[in-house]
Design a protein around this motif. Structure first.
Motif, PDB file in Angstrom:
ATOM      1  N   ALA A 145       0.829  -1.205   0.000  1.00 15.08           N
ATOM      2  CA  ALA A 145       0.000   0.000   0.000  1.00 15.08           C
ATOM      3  C   ALA A 145       0.866   1.259   0.000  1.00 15.08           C
ATOM      4  N   VAL A 146       1.988   1.225   0.745  1.00 13.56           N
ATOM      5  CA  VAL A 146       2.910   2.365   0.715  1.00 13.56           C
ATOM      6  C   VAL A 146       3.446   2.564  -0.688  1.00 13.56           C
ATOM      7  N   ALA A 147       3.933   1.475  -1.294  1.00  9.79           N
ATOM      8  CA  ALA A 147       4.490   1.572  -2.642  1.00  9.79           C
ATOM      9  C   ALA A 147       3.447   2.057  -3.639  1.00  9.79           C
ATOM     10  N   ALA A 148       2.222   1.545  -3.515  1.00 14.03           N
ATOM     11  CA  ALA A 148       1.158   1.957  -4.432  1.00 14.03           C
ATOM     12  C   ALA A 148       0.842   3.436  -4.268  1.00 14.03           C
ATOM     13  N   ALA A 149       0.807   3.921  -3.021  1.00 14.67           N
ATOM     14  CA  ALA A 149       0.523   5.333  -2.782  1.00 14.67           C
ATOM     15  C   ALA A 149       1.631   6.226  -3.348  1.00 14.67           C
ATOM     16  N   LEU A 150       2.878   5.797  -3.225  1.00 12.88           N
ATOM     17  CA  LEU A 150       3.982   6.578  -3.786  1.00 12.88           C
ATOM     18  C   LEU A 150       3.907   6.601  -5.310  1.00 12.88           C
ATOM     19  N   ARG A 151       3.489   5.490  -5.909  1.00 13.04           N
ATOM     20  CA  ARG A 151       3.300   5.491  -7.359  1.00 13.04           C
ATOM     21  C   ARG A 151       2.193   6.444  -7.760  1.00 13.04           C
ATOM     22  N   CYS A 152       1.132   6.509  -6.958  1.00 12.81           N
ATOM     23  CA  CYS A 152       0.053   7.465  -7.237  1.00 12.81           C
ATOM     24  C   CYS A 152       0.572   8.897  -7.238  1.00 12.81           C
ATOM     25  N   GLU A 153       1.510   9.174  -6.326  1.00 11.40           N
ATOM     26  CA  GLU A 153       2.067  10.526  -6.212  1.00 11.40           C
ATOM     27  C   GLU A 153       3.166  10.781  -7.243  1.00 11.40           C
ATOM     28  N   GLN A 154       3.432   9.783  -8.095  1.00 10.57           N
ATOM     29  CA  GLN A 154       4.429   9.921  -9.160  1.00 10.57           C
ATOM     30  C   GLN A 154       5.809  10.287  -8.613  1.00 10.57           C
ATOM     31  N   VAL A 155       6.211   9.614  -7.533  1.00 11.03           N
ATOM     32  CA  VAL A 155       7.499   9.875  -6.896  1.00 11.03           C
ATOM     33  C   VAL A 155       8.629   9.403  -7.813  1.00 11.03           C
ATOM     34  N   ARG A 156       9.578  10.278  -8.071  1.00 12.31           N
ATOM     35  CA  ARG A 156      10.678   9.951  -8.986  1.00 12.31           C
ATOM     36  C   ARG A 156      11.651   8.959  -8.376  1.00 12.31           C
ATOM     37  N   CYS A 157      11.910   9.100  -7.062  1.00 11.17           N
ATOM     38  CA  CYS A 157      12.899   8.218  -6.436  1.00 11.17           C
ATOM     39  C   CYS A 157      12.726   8.264  -4.921  1.00 11.17           C
ATOM     40  N   ASN A 190      12.600  -4.169   5.323  1.00  5.19           N
ATOM     41  CA  ASN A 190      12.912  -4.942   4.120  1.00  5.19           C
ATOM     42  C   ASN A 190      11.657  -5.258   3.308  1.00  5.19           C
ATOM     43  N   GLU A 191      10.557  -5.522   4.004  1.00  8.74           N
ATOM     44  CA  GLU A 191       9.297  -5.801   3.319  1.00  8.74           C
ATOM     45  C   GLU A 191       8.882  -4.620   2.445  1.00  8.74           C
ATOM     46  N   LEU A 192       9.113  -3.420   2.953  1.00 10.68           N
ATOM     47  CA  LEU A 192       8.754  -2.210   2.212  1.00 10.68           C
ATOM     48  C   LEU A 192       9.619  -2.054   0.967  1.00 10.68           C
ATOM     49  N   TRP A 193      10.917  -2.269   1.115  1.00  9.52           N
ATOM     50  CA  TRP A 193      11.801  -2.092  -0.031  1.00  9.52           C
ATOM     51  C   TRP A 193      11.548  -3.159  -1.099  1.00  9.52           C
ATOM     52  N   ASP A 194      11.171  -4.351  -0.662  1.00 10.14           N
ATOM     53  CA  ASP A 194      10.797  -5.361  -1.643  1.00 10.14           C
ATOM     54  C   ASP A 194       9.549  -4.942  -2.412  1.00 10.14           C
ATOM     55  N   ALA A 195       8.631  -4.267  -1.726  1.00  9.19           N
ATOM     56  CA  ALA A 195       7.431  -3.764  -2.403  1.00  9.19           C
ATOM     57  C   ALA A 195       7.782  -2.651  -3.393  1.00  9.19           C
ATOM     58  N   PHE A 196       8.772  -1.818  -3.048  1.00  8.12           N
ATOM     59  CA  PHE A 196       9.227  -0.796  -4.006  1.00  8.12           C
ATOM     60  C   PHE A 196       9.628  -1.461  -5.328  1.00  8.12           C
ATOM     61  N   LYS A 197      10.418  -2.517  -5.205  1.00 11.31           N
ATOM     62  CA  LYS A 197      10.882  -3.201  -6.417  1.00 11.31           C
ATOM     63  C   LYS A 197       9.711  -3.831  -7.162  1.00 11.31           C
ATOM     64  N   ALA A 198       8.822  -4.489  -6.450  1.00 15.44           N
ATOM     65  CA  ALA A 198       7.701  -5.171  -7.092  1.00 15.44           C
ATOM     66  C   ALA A 198       6.774  -4.198  -7.802  1.00 15.44           C
ATOM     67  N   GLY A 221       7.653  -1.269  -8.992  1.00 16.66           N
ATOM     68  CA  GLY A 221       8.335  -0.398  -9.933  1.00 16.66           C
ATOM     69  C   GLY A 221       8.579   0.994  -9.405  1.00 16.66           C
ATOM     70  N   GLN A 222       8.622   1.154  -8.087  1.00 17.05           N
ATOM     71  CA  GLN A 222       8.916   2.457  -7.506  1.00 17.05           C
ATOM     72  C   GLN A 222      10.431   2.675  -7.527  1.00 17.05           C
ATOM     73  N   PRO A 223      10.947   3.642  -8.283  1.00 17.44           N
ATOM     74  CA  PRO A 223      12.402   3.861  -8.320  1.00 17.44           C
ATOM     75  C   PRO A 223      12.956   4.180  -6.930  1.00 17.44           C
ATOM     76  N   TYR A 224      14.169   3.684  -6.657  1.00 19.01           N
ATOM     77  CA  TYR A 224      14.805   3.911  -5.359  1.00 19.01           C
ATOM     78  C   TYR A 224      16.301   4.069  -5.560  1.00 19.01           C
ATOM     79  N   PHE A 225      16.968   4.607  -4.527  1.00 15.90           N
ATOM     80  CA  PHE A 225      18.421   4.794  -4.595  1.00 15.90           C
ATOM     81  C   PHE A 225      19.013   4.484  -3.235  1.00 15.90           C
ATOM     82  N   LEU A 226      19.983   3.570  -3.214  1.00 19.90           N
ATOM     83  CA  LEU A 226      20.661   3.180  -1.983  1.00 19.90           C
ATOM     84  C   LEU A 226      21.743   4.199  -1.646  1.00 19.90           C
TER      85      LEU A 226
END
Length: 626
Positions: free
Chosen positions: A58-70, A80-88, A90-95
């Protein structure tokens, strides 16, 4: 109390669509490979989050709704569960290499795009490490959202959980608002609300705190994105402003800040209508193009450009728009007095503070400026070519002084900065750290639009520029990014260069090296006649660059400044350039104004004590500086 909104919330669907297209384009380089095939689908829509999913999804989906670049950050045991959802999803991220950089990169991404920046950290040390960057965003009015994981806070939760500090209490004083989640059903609404608050009124950081067990728990969501807050406008105060501006005998000067970042065309049109010279705060640089005949540079007292100081001596009425009279931009509040000051800002708590105002108007800058344009017939001034010529002559003096070498030993920092600006195109980004050269940069680096020059203006966290430049480049891969930092600042965030090397982020890093915290030496020496704790370790920059995987370049003389800058930008990938500088021989106007104001504000007793100390230490002086 309902937060006030700025103009970005009222742009409408066309602006949102454009932002979405830009976000999808510029984020492609940092997106996980498999994310290219992930669509928003039934779970995440621009209008909301719908469908059965876990809290992390749900966090990842909400960020996609907001068109977050990264999303910037580091995964940890609790998220870790959250970051795996980012990948699933397609939410761009940067370590990042250190959580302190996560909030700074989010801040820089917001400054570079005008959108909300996002970071994600674990509780405890992850949060405390990120606080400095959050504080910078708060003081500099930058919209960011931090997705901060918390420990289990349910009834009967075990004691002694790792990272189990009082995380809410730690974060709350450093953000504009803190949205806490107690049930997985609240997650997308909390994220949407955080973005809404971050953008509204005077922008700022907002925290979303989610206990980690909720990431695993599922819910059937149907959460629409909320509408924006209404934009305030004080009509009665506006009519008072009009009354003042209708008196054409009053010569107007405009002082513009970051609040005008997305109102540049309106600001320029108002300046032309009123024939008003425009000075900016440090954060507001670029809200009017520096090439415009009415642009006088930054500040309007002794701390700013000579052109600004000169032009505002002839001003009767100062129109301050979207700006705070903060300590740094005013050299400790050393602002000249004028007959009339009109202060316009979207945050009512900023109005008339530090410098008393005759009229205070709570309004978004663009809304106010557009209203003035609509009432132009009543307040328009005739063209004043003599004013333009005076401004042009004084600006040429400023430019000539900046481009003339005044420091013969090693590299003249102001000369370097002027040549850096000349080398870069008008749309490239320059990010400057908290060094003795910061104020020279504000004078000499001219920009042709907003969101091209960045520095930590108010909280002034040293080491900010290195992660900021990386974050800006991640979200703006279409722009060249130059980072100017000092040797002291370098010590605080140098390991983040490994992130640029790892990801191939082609920022050009320039380190001014004189072997000391020279800024502090400039403050200490006149008052104490010695320095204390200002000499720092010597670094082998070539070996460091090689160790973290960066290219290396060196500039050791003024003759090599232009070729050295060209070498840095001619080489591929991230480059570390060691610039050997000296600060002896050139005035810093900001520092001179600060000292003068500091002495003026001392009581007679304090002045006597300072003078006695200086006198005693100047006679038979021992070399006990360190």
């Amino acid at each position: 109390m309902i937060p006030k909104l700025n103009r970005r919330d009222a742009i409408g669907s066309m602006g949102l669509a454009s932002a979405a297209i830009a976000a999808a384009t510029s984020a492609a380089s940092s997106r996980p490979a498999q994310a290219d095939h992930v669509e928003l689908g039934r779970y995440a829509h621009r209008q909301g989050v719908r469908g059965k999913m876990t809290g992390a999804q749900a966090v990842a989906a909400a960020l996609r709704c907001e068109q977050v670049r990264c999303v910037f950050g580091i995964p940890g045991a609790q998220n870790n569960e959250l970051w795996d959802a980012f990948k699933a999803y397609g939410q761009p991220y940067f370590l990042v290499a250190h959580e302190a950089s996560a909030s700074v990169m989010a801040d820089a991404s917001a400054r570079a795009t005008g959108e909300v920046g996002v970071f994600s950290v674990v509780p405890g040390p992850g949060l405390t490490n990120a606080l400095t960057g959050v504080g910078e965003a708060l003081y500099d009015s930058i919209p960011i959202v931090g997705i901060v994981t918390d420990v289990d806070r349910s009834p009967g939760a075990p004691i002694g959980q790792v990272h189990g500090l009082a995380n809410e209490a730690i974060l709350r004083p450093v953000v504009k608002a803190l949205v806490t989640v107690r049930h997985q059903a609240e997650i997308p609404g909390a994220v949407f609300q955080a973005f809404r608050i971050a953008r509204s009124g005077e922008p700022g950081p907002v925290g979303v705190m989610i206990p980690y067990p909720l990431f695993m728990q599922a819910w059937d969501y149907d959460q629409p994105a909320p509408p924006p807050y209404p934009v305030p406008f004080d009509e009665a105060a506006y009519q008072k402003v009009l009354c003042h501006l209708q008196d054409r005998r009053k010569r107007v000067g405009i002082y513009a800040g970051l609040g005008c970042a997305d109102a540049g065309s309106s600001l320029t049109a108002v300046a032309e209508m009123l024939q008003a010279p425009v000075a900016t705060s440090v954060s507001g640089k670029g809200v009017i193009p520096d090439s415009h005949p009415l642009a006088v540079g930054w500040g309007y007292g002794k701390q700013g450009t000579r052109a600004a100081e000169s032009a505002f001596k002839d001003v009767d009425l100062v129109l301050a728009v979207g700006v705070r009279y903060s300590e740094v931009s005013t050299a400790n509040y050393a602002i000249p007095k004028h007959d009339t000051l009109i202060h316009v800002d979207i945050n009512p708590q900023n109005l008339g503070r530090n410098v008393p105002a005759h009229v205070c108007l709570c309004s978004d800058s663009r809304v106010f400026l557009d209203r003035l344009l609509a009432d132009g017939q009543a307040i328009r001034r005739p063209a004043d070519p003599k004013l333009w010529e005076r401004i042009h002559r004084q600006r040429q003096v400023d430019r000539c002084l900046a481009r003339t070498v005044q420091v013969d030993r090693c590299v003249d920092p102001m000369y370097f900065l002027s040549q850096l600006r000349a080398t870069l195109g008008p749309d490239e980004l320059v990010i400057v750290d908290v060094t003795a050269s910061t104020h020279w940069a504000a004078e000499s680096i001219e920009v042709e639009g907003s969101r091209r020059f960045f520095t930590p203006a108010d909280n002034q966290s040293m080491g900010w520029a290195i992660p900021a430049s990386i974050g800006a480049k991640v979200v703006r891969p279409d722009r060249n990014v130059a980072c100017v930092t000092g040797d002291g600042c370098f010590l605080m965030s140098a390991m983040e260069l490994s992130s640029a090397a790892r990801a191939g982020i082609p920022v050009k890093f320039f380190v001014f090296d004189d072997g000391a915290y020279h800024y502090m030496q400039m403050l200490q020496e006149p008052v104490y006649r010695r320095t204390t704790a200002t000499e720092i370790a010597r670094i082998d920059y070539e070996a460091f660059a090689r160790a973290v995987g960066l290219g290396y370049n060196r500039i050791a003389s003024n003759n090599d400044v232009l070729p050295g800058i060209q070498r840095a930008f001619g080489l591929a990938g991230p480059i570390l350039t060691h610039v050997c500088v000296s600060y002896e021989g050139r005035e810093i106007r900001w520092l001179s104004a600060l000292r003068t104001h500091y002495l003026d504000e001392l009581s007679t007793r304090q002045k006597i004590r300072v003078a006695a100390r200086v006198g005693v230490r100047s006679v038979g002086r021992a070399n006990d500086s360190d």
